[in-house]
Scaffold this motif. Structure first.
Motif, short mmCIF file in Angstrom:
data_model
loop_
_atom_site.label_atom_id
_atom_site.label_comp_id
_atom_site.label_asym_id
_atom_site.label_seq_id
_atom_site.Cartn_x
_atom_site.Cartn_y
_atom_site.Cartn_z
N PRO A 260 2.98 9.76 6.25
CA PRO A 260 2.90 8.52 7.10
C PRO A 260 4.09 7.90 8.12
CG PRO A 260 3.78 8.34 4.57
CD PRO A 260 4.00 9.83 5.04
N SER B 91 -1.12 8.65 -10.45
CA SER B 91 -1.37 10.60 -10.44
C SER B 91 -0.42 11.23 -10.11
CB SER B 91 -2.95 11.09 -10.44
OG SER B 91 -3.17 10.09 -9.46
N TYR C 125 -0.57 15.30 -1.71
CA TYR C 125 -1.39 16.07 -0.61
C TYR C 125 -0.92 17.35 -1.42
CZ TYR C 125 -2.18 11.93 1.40
OH TYR C 125 -2.09 10.56 2.10
N PHE D 104 0.93 6.37 -7.13
CA PHE D 104 -0.23 5.90 -8.15
C PHE D 104 0.27 6.76 -9.15
CE2 PHE D 104 -1.94 5.92 -4.26
CZ PHE D 104 -3.42 5.15 -4.40
N LEU E 194 -7.44 -1.69 -0.73
CA LEU E 194 -8.61 -0.19 -0.82
C LEU E 194 -9.63 -0.89 -1.78
CD1 LEU E 194 -6.20 2.23 -2.85
CD2 LEU E 194 -6.74 2.35 -0.42
N ARG F 162 8.08 4.73 4.88
CA ARG F 162 7.38 3.57 5.95
C ARG F 162 8.13 2.03 5.57
NH1 ARG F 162 1.35 3.10 3.19
NH2 ARG F 162 0.91 1.71 5.05
N ARG G 24 7.10 8.89 -0.59
CA ARG G 24 6.10 8.18 0.40
C ARG G 24 6.41 7.12 0.70
NH1 ARG G 24 0.53 11.54 -0.86
NH2 ARG G 24 0.14 9.95 -2.45
N PRO H 141 -6.16 -0.90 5.15
CA PRO H 141 -4.80 -0.57 4.13
C PRO H 141 -4.03 0.03 4.92
CG PRO H 141 -7.11 0.62 2.74
CD PRO H 141 -6.92 0.00 4.57
N HIS H 142 -3.44 0.73 5.89
CA HIS H 142 -2.44 0.91 6.46
C HIS H 142 -2.02 -0.28 7.30
CE1 HIS H 142 -5.03 2.44 9.28
NE2 HIS H 142 -4.78 1.87 9.86
N ASP I 95 -7.45 8.60 -6.38
CA ASP I 95 -6.36 8.59 -5.38
C ASP I 95 -5.70 9.07 -4.67
OD1 ASP I 95 -6.15 6.56 -7.18
OD2 ASP I 95 -4.79 7.62 -8.85
N ILE I 96 -5.99 10.51 -4.50
CA ILE I 96 -5.76 11.03 -2.72
C ILE I 96 -6.47 10.18 -1.84
CG2 ILE I 96 -4.87 13.35 -2.13
CD1 ILE I 96 -4.66 14.50 -4.19
N HIS J 142 -7.24 7.66 -1.13
CA HIS J 142 -6.70 6.26 -1.61
C HIS J 142 -5.58 6.53 -0.88
CE1 HIS J 142 -9.44 4.29 -4.66
NE2 HIS J 142 -10.30 4.43 -3.63
N ALA J 143 -4.94 7.07 -1.27
CA ALA J 143 -2.88 7.63 -0.55
C ALA J 143 -3.23 8.33 0.93
CB ALA J 143 -2.30 8.56 -1.62
N ALA J 144 -4.00 8.42 1.47
CA ALA J 144 -3.99 9.27 2.72
C ALA J 144 -5.26 8.01 3.74
CB ALA J 144 -4.98 9.97 2.62
N ARG J 145 -5.54 7.40 3.37
CA ARG J 145 -6.05 5.71 3.38
C ARG J 145 -5.00 4.27 4.03
NH1 ARG J 145 -11.70 4.90 0.54
NH2 ARG J 145 -12.61 6.84 1.16
N LEU J 146 -4.07 4.97 3.25
CA LEU J 146 -2.79 4.14 2.71
C LEU J 146 -2.37 4.31 4.23
CD1 LEU J 146 -2.15 2.69 -0.91
CD2 LEU J 146 -1.90 1.37 0.98
N ASP J 147 -1.88 6.00 4.50
CA ASP J 147 -1.14 6.72 5.36
C ASP J 147 -1.55 5.97 6.78
OD1 ASP J 147 0.80 7.18 3.63
OD2 ASP J 147 0.26 9.16 3.02
N ALA K 215 -1.09 11.02 -6.84
CA ALA K 215 -1.57 11.55 -5.45
C ALA K 215 -1.00 12.16 -4.26
CB ALA K 215 -2.26 10.88 -4.74
#
Lengths: 295, 401
Positions: free
Chosen positions: B99, B83, B87, B81, B52, B168, B164, B72-73, A186-187, A189-194, B85
């Protein structure tokens, strides 16, 4: 409910607090005695080296076994070791070679491991199997072709020639791959979305979490290449480029061959950086070993 | 703000089809919930929307423009998410700012050391700092900006994850079970906060959950998924009052709907163990049916409901759960092996145990499903649908979470 619980009778083992304490203590005593015996067994050669390095020659060769020297001869031994041979130069060579190897190993192994652990691409499993197979190939197998290539390129007797066979560490790839597999998807994935690229994800997101693995790998790598004699012996003939073990060999070959006090003094100087490195990385090293399941 | 259209989305992993031909239009500013048991494909669908995972077939459009080719971005979507997610090695501020820095700084300006050479970077970062501050204030996490995720509680991490996504200003918010890691009390609280947030941002929300209470309480519309298909799409009330099939009927509503096996008699009425229900189902005599009854549609006779011409079933009280303002009564039907009915009644007047009582319900409150589990349309009767003066929301919300 209580009636159905098995009740303990006094004869069955009603243990008084004092008896329990004694039992616990004897258990601890035996465990620690066993561990101490193991530690002594492993540490004795080191201690013997340290002791010998401060003994005068006649005591080293005396028939009776004495642990502590009668006459302190440390200054002479260490002085001789440091002046008769470029011991500090050997240590510096060791630092240069080990750092060079480690940096390039990390730069290559971390992205490879990330790709094997987290990216979906055809042939991923095959590649991983190849990595595992490569773990089984000792350096002696590709030694000859690498030597010929280096000789042909005129690169013998360089730092580069000492480092190049070790730039690709399959062990590193394997270790980091095991570590990255447990990194949450998930982290990523989140980085890709960011908006992060895969390389930024590797270096800015995944690597900072991998310090235990990096520390563990660093210890393995530094110890292995600091102590490596085989490959430097093949590609290095210039004593000024010699890493520690090769330097020790040159040193022992000269007229100092039987001066064990000086030899152990030199060995102590050349082992010290390793011990210091491990003491610094100790905690991370153990974390890394336990978290990756690599032993 | 955007309209999101899914056309014929399919996804399979090898031979396993996870999603089958999903068509779904989500209106601008709508709060749509994908609900279903685990493994129904709802998380896969939201990941496909986010870009994704690639879909096997079909296309996704935002405001009529295909976004399948976008990474995705670039899709103007943000995701929260389960979890969180976050960083782990970055502070809350860095998590929230990431972002924006990715979008507004060049590659060189993000590199360590090199970035110090850029005069523009400082200006951009100041702007980002302000925006992050504003979002943090909205979510009441402005005091936590220097902390790392490991130092936060579950609820605080949840807010950071939301923040987060918010910085955006995405056209579409995608939320993958964002509340399921919270404890029950916090979950109820965050439900209303999320609903408020949606009202304030007026963005399109796609929300995935396996919790029917979340689906019912927050959504404009609910899409119930099962086996990789959307089996019913409608408002929460439509799903509750007119479940399209047995799966929806059983999944939506707590306590679970009562189901009684029956068959159509020679006179067309539904025969069930211990009684018969006068309903014009239009099914042939002898057809197997399942009758569904919401727990609040069944009332024990001693509590004297004003039903006209109710169906009566003799039963015996088996267990009673007192929830304070209401109680859940579990009855065993007399004369029917292992068949029971659950009633939900307001107040906590007691019904005497061990004494047979009659359970009353109106024929109009029954949902009838055929042998294939599909809803059978019944002719509207004046008292049809649901019992009087009962609203859905408090009943569901009350026992939820």
């Amino acid at each position: 409910m209580q009636a159905t619980l098995p009740t303990r009778t006094a004869s069955e083992g009603e243990v008084s607090p004092a008896a329990a304490m004694i039992r616990r203590m004897t258990g601890l005593f035996f465990v620690h005695a066993f561990l101490l015996a193991g530690a002594v067994f492993i540490l004795l050669p080191f201690v013997w080296m340290l002791v010998t390095s401060i003994k005068p020659p006649e005591e080293v060769f005396s028939a009776e076994l004495s642990f502590w020297p009668d006459r302190f001869y440390g200054l002479e031994n260490y002085g001789f070791a440091l002046t008769a041979a470029p011991v500090l130069r050997f240590a510096l060579n060791g630092v240069i070679v080990c750092t060079g190897i480690l940096v390039v190993q990390l730069l290559i192994a971390i992205p490879c491991a990330y790709a094997l652990a987290k990216l979906q691409f055809p042939g991923r499993h095959l590649l991983f199997i190849l990595v595992l197979l490569a773990l089984c190939i000792p350096i002696q197998v590709p030694a000859l072709p690498i030597y010929v290539a280096l000789a042909w390129l005129g690169l013998l007797n360089t730092y580069f020639s000492m480092m190049v066979p070790f730039f690709l560490s399959v062990f590193g790839i394997f270790l980091f791959r095991q570590f990255f597999r447990s990194f949450p998807d998930d982290i990523i994935h989140a980085a890709r979305l960011d908006g992060m690229s895969e390389f930024e994800i590797v270096w800015r997101i995944v690597t900072p979490s991998a310090w235990p693995a990096i520390a563990a790998f660093s210890v393995f790598s530094i110890v292995a290449h600091w102590n490596d004699l085989y490959w430097p012996l093949i590609v290095i003939s210039d004593i000024n480029l010699a890493p520690p073990p090769l330097g020790m060999m040159y040193f022992a070959d000269a007229e100092t061959g039987s001066n064990y006090g000086a030899l152990t003094a030199a060995a102590t100087v050349l082992t010290a950086p390793l011990v210091v490195t491990f003491l610094f990385a100790r905690r991370r090293f153990i974390e890394g070993i336990t978290m990756t399941g690599v032993k | 703000m955007a309209q999101l259209d899914l056309r014929g989305i399919s996804k399979s992993f090898g031979d396993t089809a996870v999603l089958r031909d999903i068509d779904l239009s989500i209106g601008d500013g709508e709060f749509l919930t994908l609900v279903g048991p685990s493994g129904c494909g709802k998380s896969t669908l939201i990941r496909i929307i986010a870009g994704l995972e690639p879909q096997t077939a079909g296309s996704i459009e935002v405001d009529g423009v295909g976004i399948d080719h976008l990474r995705p971005h670039e899709r103007r979507v943000a995701m929260v998410f389960q979890s969180y997610a976050l960083y782990p090695h970055m502070t809350v501020f860095q998590n929230l700012a990431l972002p924006l820095t990715m979008a507004r700084l060049t590659m060189a300006e993000r590199l360590p050391l090199v970035r110090l050479l850029s005069p523009r970077r400082r200006r951009v970062m100041a702007g980002i700092g302000q925006e992050v501050g504003a979002v943090a204030e909205q979510l009441q996490i402005d005091r936590l900006l220097d902390r790392r995720p490991a130092q936060l509680s579950g609820g605080q991490r949840q807010r950071v994850a939301l923040g987060r996504a918010m910085v955006r200003h995405p056209a579409v918010f995608l939320m993958d079970e964002p509340l399921s890691n919270l404890d029950a009390k916090l979950r109820v609280h965050m439900r209303s906060e999320l609903a408020d947030l949606h009202a304030r941002l007026r963005a399109t929300f796609v929300y995935v959950t396996h919790d029917q209470v979340e689906a019912m309480t927050m959504s404009d519309r609910v899409a119930m998924m099962h086996g990789g298909r959307i089996i019913q799409l409608g408002t929460p009330a439509q799903l509750y009052d007119h479940p399209a099939n047995l799966t929806v009927a059983q999944f939506i509503g707590s306590p679970t709907i009562n189901l009684i096996k029956g068959r159509i008699g020679t006179d067309g009425a539904v025969e069930i163990p211990g009684g018969r229900i006068d309903l014009a189902t239009g099914l042939p005599a002898g057809a197997e049916v399942t009758v569904g009854l919401r727990p609040e549609a069944v009332v024990p006779a001693p509590l004297a409901p004003a039903f006209q011409d109710p169906v009566r079933l003799p039963a015996r009280l088996h267990r009673r759960e007192n929830l304070g303002p209401e109680q859940i009564l579990h009855f065993d039907l007399v004369g029917a092996e292992k068949a029971g009915l659950t009633c939900r009644v307001m107040g906590n007047e007691s019904v005497v145990a061990d004494e047979p009582v009659d359970l009353l319900f109106e024929a109009g409150a029954c949902h009838v499903f055929n042998a294939a589990g599909e809803r059978v349309a019944l002719p509207a009767t004046p008292a049809s649908g649901r019992p009087p003066v009962r609203s859905v929301a408090p009943l569901i919300g009350g026992t939820g979470a």
